[in-house]
Design a protein around this motif. Structure first.
Motif, PDB file in Angstrom:
ATOM      1  N   ARG A 132       0.859  -1.185   0.000  1.00 44.24           N
ATOM      2  CA  ARG A 132       0.000   0.000   0.000  1.00 44.24           C
ATOM      3  C   ARG A 132       0.893   1.232   0.000  1.00 44.24           C
ATOM      4  N   LEU A 138      -0.044  14.132  -5.227  1.00 42.48           N
ATOM      5  CA  LEU A 138       0.670  13.635  -6.407  1.00 42.48           C
ATOM      6  C   LEU A 138       0.623  14.694  -7.506  1.00 42.48           C
ATOM      7  N   GLN A 144      -1.890   7.257  -9.518  1.00 39.66           N
ATOM      8  CA  GLN A 144      -2.524   6.231  -8.669  1.00 39.66           C
ATOM      9  C   GLN A 144      -2.850   4.991  -9.490  1.00 39.66           C
ATOM     10  N   VAL A 151      -3.594   2.954  -3.278  1.00 41.04           N
ATOM     11  CA  VAL A 151      -2.834   4.198  -3.119  1.00 41.04           C
ATOM     12  C   VAL A 151      -3.754   5.238  -2.478  1.00 41.04           C
ATOM     13  N   ASP A 152      -3.363   5.737  -1.325  1.00 43.12           N
ATOM     14  CA  ASP A 152      -4.105   6.802  -0.654  1.00 43.12           C
ATOM     15  C   ASP A 152      -3.361   8.112  -0.889  1.00 43.12           C
ATOM     16  N   ASN A 153      -3.994   9.020  -1.610  1.00 44.61           N
ATOM     17  CA  ASN A 153      -3.387  10.310  -1.933  1.00 44.61           C
ATOM     18  C   ASN A 153      -4.045  11.392  -1.074  1.00 44.61           C
TER      19      ASN A 153
END
Length: 339
Positions: A132, A138, A144, A151-153
């Protein structure tokens, strides 16, 4: 398999102060001391990177805090080797916390015979064993999709909104206008403008070649406004300082900038110090250098409260997107912003 009682944090050398700040915030939330896993990162004489983890991490939920900022290649390789060390030590899950994701500007083929380096980096991280990714702002949202893992943005705009609402109050806030320094950043600027209830303007720039600006045009009336330039990254600050000058030439009373990642390469600090900008606000996603800390018109807002809560939410299996809401995030920053 043993029961996982606490998330475990480990850091490389890219931004240890941020990692320590995240550990302190998590300790406050958990009501018990949560330190960094004891490890060493060394370089041999030929600059090969060596990592040794001194604690047992078998069956643990590991979070590696390591932005891939300058020197990007060294910090990226450090991250990959740390992942490999943890995977071979039987960690249950490995999350790469990358506050600043390097190579994000190489997200597409702008011309023939060029790489998509952001995709290559994504492949390397997944192949190394990352399960993860947690990052912030980003440069290109589509990155992502380069990963086949979650993916935590996170976004800096909720933090910036809290700071702006403390810096500009009453009549001052009515005069605020959010400005995107280019057409590509309109969505980011619009999001912040919506949060603080401010109008939006755009500086349209045309380049003759990379790093050189041929012409700038302001779209929108900025006369008599306190302009806030919003962007994800400030590298050499040439575009930023030029945009500030153009806004002042069009009648703006003040220009401030809110930039997530303070790359601040080469002449950036000197340019910002000598520019017409009243202030440049950056986060600590990249460890600030001493010249950045000493600059009179550069302020740094902390990201540790947001990252600490995001890590706890990932570990608990609860919503990370809840941190996009000001009401959810505000308690974590209570008392941290003052006018």
């Amino acid at each position: 398999m043993p029961t996982i009682l606490e998330p475990k944090l480990i850091t490389g050398t890219a931004n240890k102060p941020l990692a320590l700040a995240i550990a302190r915030r998590m300790s406050m939330h958990r009501g018990k001391t949560l330190g960094l896993v004891d490890a060493r990162v060394e370089r041999f004489n030929d600059q090969e990177i060596f990592v040794e983890v001194f604690e047992n991490v078998r069956g643990e939920d590991m979070f590696i805090i390591q932005p891939t900022s300058n020197p990007a290649n060294d910090n990226l390789m450090e991250l990959l080797i740390m992942v490999d060390a943890l995977r071979r030590s039987s960690a249950a899950r490995i999350t790469a916390v990358i506050p600043y994701f390097g190579y994000a500007r190489q997200d597409r083929r702008a011309k023939a015979r060029t790489p998509i380096s952001a995709k290559l980096v994504a492949n390397m991280l997944v192949e190394a064993g990352v399960e993860r990714v947690l990052t912030m702002d980003l440069h290109a949202a589509q990155i992502q999709g380069f990963f086949d893992i979650p993916v935590d943005n996170l976004y800096a705009s909720p933090i910036f909104a809290l700071d702006i609402l403390n810096q500009f109050k009453g009549e001052d806030l009515k005069d605020v206008m959010v400005v995107s320094p280019d057409v590509g950043g309109v969505a980011r600027a619009r999001e912040l403008a919506k949060r603080i209830g401010a109008p939006l303007s755009i500086v349209d720039k045309r380049r003759e070649k990379p790093g050189e600006i041929a012409e700038m045009t302001v779209i929108g009336n900025v006369e008599g406004k306190k302009c806030l330039i919003v962007d994800d990254m400030c590298d050499t600050a040439g575009t930023l300082c030029k945009a500030a000058e153009v806004l002042m030439d069009h009648g703006a009373t003040e220009v401030h900038s809110y930039i997530t990642h303070g790359v601040m390469s080469g002449p950036a600090v000197d340019r910002v110090t000598k520019s017409v900008m009243k202030s440049l606000v950056i986060t600590d996603s990249i460890e600030p250098t001493q010249p950045v800390l000493d600059a009179p018109n550069i302020r740094i807002v902390p990201t540790a409260p947001m990252f600490a809560q995001a890590i706890l939410n990932i570990w608990n299996g609860t919503s990370v997107s809840s941190l996009f809401e000001t009401e959810t995030l505000e308690p974590a920053y209570e008392g941290m912003f003052r006018a």
